[in-house]
Design a protein around this motif. Sequence first.
Motif, PDB file in Angstrom:
ATOM      1  N   GLY A 291     -61.729  84.038  34.779  1.00 49.92           N
ATOM      2  CA  GLY A 291     -62.893  84.336  35.601  1.00 49.92           C
ATOM      3  C   GLY A 291     -63.667  85.558  35.165  1.00 49.92           C
ATOM      4  O   GLY A 291     -64.486  86.087  35.929  1.00 49.92           O
TER       5      GLY A 291
ATOM      6  N   ASP B 244     -68.767  83.784  32.353  1.00 50.05           N
ATOM      7  CA  ASP B 244     -69.435  82.666  33.026  1.00 50.05           C
ATOM      8  C   ASP B 244     -69.741  81.514  32.075  1.00 50.05           C
ATOM      9  O   ASP B 244     -69.802  80.367  32.499  1.00 50.05           O
TER      10      ASP B 244
ATOM     11  N   ARG C 286     -65.922  79.638  36.271  1.00 50.14           N
ATOM     12  CA  ARG C 286     -65.972  79.389  37.702  1.00 50.14           C
ATOM     13  C   ARG C 286     -67.371  79.679  38.231  1.00 50.14           C
ATOM     14  O   ARG C 286     -68.039  80.602  37.775  1.00 50.14           O
TER      15      ARG C 286
ATOM     16  N   ARG D  54     -70.181  81.165  40.262  1.00 49.74           N
ATOM     17  CA  ARG D  54     -70.444  82.377  41.034  1.00 49.74           C
ATOM     18  C   ARG D  54     -71.884  82.331  41.534  1.00 49.74           C
ATOM     19  O   ARG D  54     -72.759  81.800  40.860  1.00 49.74           O
TER      20      ARG D  54
END
Length: 328
Positions: A138, A141, A261, A263
């Motif tokens: 994480g 991006d 993940r 965001r």
Amino acid sequence: MYDPAQLRTFLAVAQTLSFTRAARRLGVRQSTVSQHVRRLEDAAGRQLFVRDTHRVDLTVDGEAMLGFARTILAAHERAAAFFTGTRLRGRLRFGVSEDFVLTRLPEILESFRRDHPEVELELTVELSGTLHQRLAAGRLDLVLAKRRAGDTHGELVWQDTLAWIGAPQLRIDPDRPVPLILFPPPGITRARALEVLEEHGRPWRVACTSTSLSGLIAAAHARLGVMAHSRGLIPPGLAPVPARAGLPELGGVDFVLSHGRRRDGAHEAADALASAILAGGNRLIPALGNIGTAVMGENDLGVPAQTGRSPVRGPERRRCDSPPRASS
């Protein structure tokens, strides 16, 4: 005159040289890809691809269409963003592998920054294996990097073959351990090079280890050894090792885009940058005139390496002249 959807399909086929892989990338049927290409060829009045049951290649007109397609799609996206009033914002953590240090990726990033000035682009240049680890944790991006053999994650940008390369004047003694120039673990090309040498019972030794591509290129120019590298991205002044050296084949490699993940604020920016990279994917491969294509021992290129440092985080580490390693 030219449908943006058809142009995106054209670029996907041009970059993958496969209707099947283009359909997989775009999430459509192969028949849709064929239809888009046919309609674009009808609109242009020219044949853009030469294709048979075994391969797909761009025609001269297809090569010309690449630049027009990228320009049209970029203008289309800027106009859409302007009139819909949507402006991307937020922090985008983008990781790119060392392979792209000498390509035209900076031009794609510059265009993205110009089109999306309110996106805070944070760039990390690292080994492919390290980038995938950070993505999974994480901490990134979006990642543009190689993937390991057998992996299926990521969106294919293009496929290439790995080659042994080095200085054109270097000679490989078949009776001595192969001198290797390597990225440190978890480098994907490092793992592949050691794997094939072990499989073929070929002794080897580490001549130089560096965290940066510039360090590896410098070592190769100094004739310290050979390195495993993408054939389409061979740095200037280096060349493929001739077959008579008896080094085993390294196989293929995939370059992929992988999303992290989701965001808030980051996923839209990541999607926009991914689209820009896919649209300009052909620009990531240097022009043929800039690639070292001579065969070692058969031509002396005498071209200086482009050794400008990449923005790698942390100090560069280089280790040379390790003892020989048997292949047992």
